[in-house]
Design a protein around this motif. Structure first.
Motif, PDB file in Angstrom:
ATOM      1  N   ARG A 102       9.247  22.572  87.493  1.00 58.55           N
ATOM      2  CA  ARG A 102       9.078  22.497  86.037  1.00 58.55           C
ATOM      3  C   ARG A 102       9.975  23.502  85.318  1.00 58.55           C
ATOM      4  NH1 ARG A 102       5.160  21.085  82.046  1.00 58.55           N
ATOM      5  NH2 ARG A 102       6.105  21.682  80.064  1.00 58.55           N
ATOM      6  N   PRO A 103      11.095  23.062  84.718  1.00 57.24           N
ATOM      7  CA  PRO A 103      11.843  23.964  83.851  1.00 57.24           C
ATOM      8  C   PRO A 103      10.994  24.375  82.652  1.00 57.24           C
ATOM      9  CG  PRO A 103      13.166  22.048  84.457  1.00 57.24           C
ATOM     10  CD  PRO A 103      11.760  21.755  84.887  1.00 57.24           C
ATOM     11  N   ASP A 104      11.088  25.627  82.259  1.00 58.56           N
ATOM     12  CA  ASP A 104      10.351  26.130  81.105  1.00 58.56           C
ATOM     13  C   ASP A 104      11.015  25.636  79.825  1.00 58.56           C
ATOM     14  OD1 ASP A 104       8.706  27.814  79.387  1.00 58.56           O
ATOM     15  OD2 ASP A 104       8.345  29.062  81.154  1.00 58.56           O
ATOM     16  N   THR A 105      10.646  26.187  78.676  1.00 50.12           N
ATOM     17  CA  THR A 105      11.160  25.728  77.393  1.00 50.12           C
ATOM     18  C   THR A 105      12.605  26.162  77.186  1.00 50.12           C
ATOM     19  OG1 THR A 105      10.469  27.715  76.222  1.00 50.12           O
ATOM     20  CG2 THR A 105       8.835  25.944  76.439  1.00 50.12           C
ATOM     21  N   ALA A 106      13.253  25.586  76.173  1.00 47.89           N
ATOM     22  CA  ALA A 106      14.635  25.936  75.852  1.00 47.89           C
ATOM     23  C   ALA A 106      14.764  27.394  75.446  1.00 47.89           C
ATOM     24  CB  ALA A 106      15.143  25.031  74.733  1.00 47.89           C
ATOM     25  N   GLU A 107      13.680  27.966  74.918  1.00 47.56           N
ATOM     26  CA  GLU A 107      13.700  29.369  74.496  1.00 47.56           C
ATOM     27  C   GLU A 107      13.603  30.338  75.668  1.00 47.56           C
ATOM     28  OE1 GLU A 107      12.996  26.688  71.445  1.00 47.56           O
ATOM     29  OE2 GLU A 107      11.645  27.016  73.166  1.00 47.56           O
ATOM     30  N   ARG A 108      13.373  29.804  76.876  1.00 45.30           N
ATOM     31  CA  ARG A 108      13.272  30.641  78.076  1.00 45.30           C
ATOM     32  C   ARG A 108      14.255  30.138  79.128  1.00 45.30           C
ATOM     33  NH1 ARG A 108       6.995  29.257  77.482  1.00 45.30           N
ATOM     34  NH2 ARG A 108       6.760  30.161  75.394  1.00 45.30           N
ATOM     35  N   PRO A 109      15.544  30.197  78.820  1.00 46.63           N
ATOM     36  CA  PRO A 109      16.546  29.653  79.743  1.00 46.63           C
ATOM     37  C   PRO A 109      16.498  30.364  81.088  1.00 46.63           C
ATOM     38  CG  PRO A 109      17.584  31.048  78.082  1.00 46.63           C
ATOM     39  CD  PRO A 109      16.153  30.874  77.654  1.00 46.63           C
ATOM     40  N   GLY A 110      16.746  29.591  82.121  1.00 48.19           N
ATOM     41  CA  GLY A 110      16.760  30.146  83.472  1.00 48.19           C
ATOM     42  C   GLY A 110      15.425  30.107  84.170  1.00 48.19           C
TER      43      GLY A 110
END
Length: 369
Positions: A102-110
């Motif tokens: 699960r990639p996190d939100t765009a505000e938490r890149p990486g």
């Protein structure tokens, strides 16, 4: 191919990974298999940071599970030499399977999350190239009492809160829903109102066999859950759950999807009973709600009238297309379906693949490869 119109779908199966591409989400070009004869129980597509990264949790029967990734639409794959996910030596534990990426939100890149078997959560801060065990959940005093679902003992759903990076929900079979509000240092069960029909105590603090959870698009404290018998919603971040099964033909199943932008719009795929585990009456249908589960409507156009195959929890997805959102799923019979109009109509993407374990789709980001 125009990247603005290019959609890519990753299809993980019992025997390999297929990639499909489309410019209209109706006609698809399929390529593969990648990792032939290896189980691919989890896939993710990360379109943050101006590129499209496909991640796959691959289970090599000889070398064990790991995460691989491709930044060129599957032309090449990268794999860490020592393995992307591994338990620290002091845990005396071996990784069995990567159930969920699960990639996190765009505000938490990486930041990428992984739910694994045995029951555990791992976190990456380098876009999935390496992961670290969450010690808070691993050391939880309930851990010795968590059991195995039919497929194994695993964390299969991870839902980061879009408004608060310290709040994360994780769901496991069996154990239920757990929430952290301190970034993973501590976790508490959040299962009030979720009934357990197979337990002498029908409303235990934990021990529920939750099948999948997802968050609402607009209200990060509103979540939805498909359980081993029961379909639920919480409006207070899991403090209390209410049933939203009325209007569905069955309350058993694995899939729950939420619209990426429109609050209250969700999809599920009901199955007949915990013993049969087939579409209700053999009629494969998706059910959609636009009022947070207060009412449901059947979506069947383009789907088989007779199908007796399960749709697994990670074998369904929505994309984030700026127009009509796409809805995708695959069955254990090897069929894959896609809708480019939020489920009003489905097209067949593939047939006779190995049983489908995981599906993700996204609009292509970055330069053409």
């Amino acid at each position: 191919m125009d990247n603005d119109q290019r959609t890519i779908m990753a299809i993980g199966t019992k025997k390999g990974l297929w990639l499909a591409e489309s410019t209209d989400r109706e006609a698809w070009t399929l390529n593969g298999p990648h990792f032939l004869n290896l189980e691919v129980p989890s896939v993710a597509i990360d379109t943050r940071e101006g590129r499209t990264r496909i991640l796959a949790g691959v289970n090599d029967w000889h070398w064990g599970p790991t995460v691989v990734y491709s930044d060129d639409a599957g032309a090449t794959w990268s794999e860490p030499e020592q393995g992307a996910i591994k338990f620290p030596a002091d845990t005396d534990t071996a990784l069995a399977r990567i159930w969920h990426l699960r990639p996190d939100t765009a505000e938490r890149p990486g930041v990428v999350w992984a739910g694994c078997e045995p029951i555990s959560v791992f976190r990456s801060t380098d876009s999935g190239e390496s992961f670290e065990l969450n010690r808070g959940l691993w050391g939880h005093p309930h851990r010795s009492q968590w059991g195995a679902g039919f497929g194994g003992a695993a964390v299969h759903s991870i839902v980061p809160n879009a408004a608060d990076e310290n709040t994360i929900h994780a769901a496991m079979s069996t154990g239920g829903v757990y929430r952290t509000t301190d970034g993973g240092t501590s976790w508490e069960p959040r299962n009030k109102g979720i009934r357990v029909g197979f337990d002498p105590d029908p409303y235990p603090e934990f021990g529920q066999c939750v099948h999948h959870i997802t968050a609402d698009a607009q209200d990060p404290n509103r979540l939805y859950a498909q359980n081993h018998g029961g379909v639920y919603r919480t409006d207070d971040s899991g403090d209390e759950w209410i049933s939203i099964a009325e209007g569905l033909p069955a309350d058993f199943g694995f899939v729950f999807l939420s619209h990426p932008r429109t609050g209250g719009t969700v999809w599920t795929i009901p199955l007949q009973g915990e013993g049969e585990r087939i579409p209700v009456g053999g009629r494969l249908s998706v059910y959609r709600s636009t009022d947070a589960g207060n009412s449901w409507s059947e979506q069947h156009d383009g789907l088989p009238d007779a199908d007796y195959n399960v749709v697994l929890r990670d074998a369904a997805a929505v994309d984030e297309h700026p127009g009509s959102v796409g809805v995708y799923f695959g069955t254990r019979g090897g069929e894959v379906f896609a809708s480019n109009d939020e489920g009003a109509h489905f097209a067949t993407v593939a047939t006779r693949l190995p049983d489908v374990l995981s599906v993700r789709a996204a609009q292509f980001a970055g330069a053409a490869q």
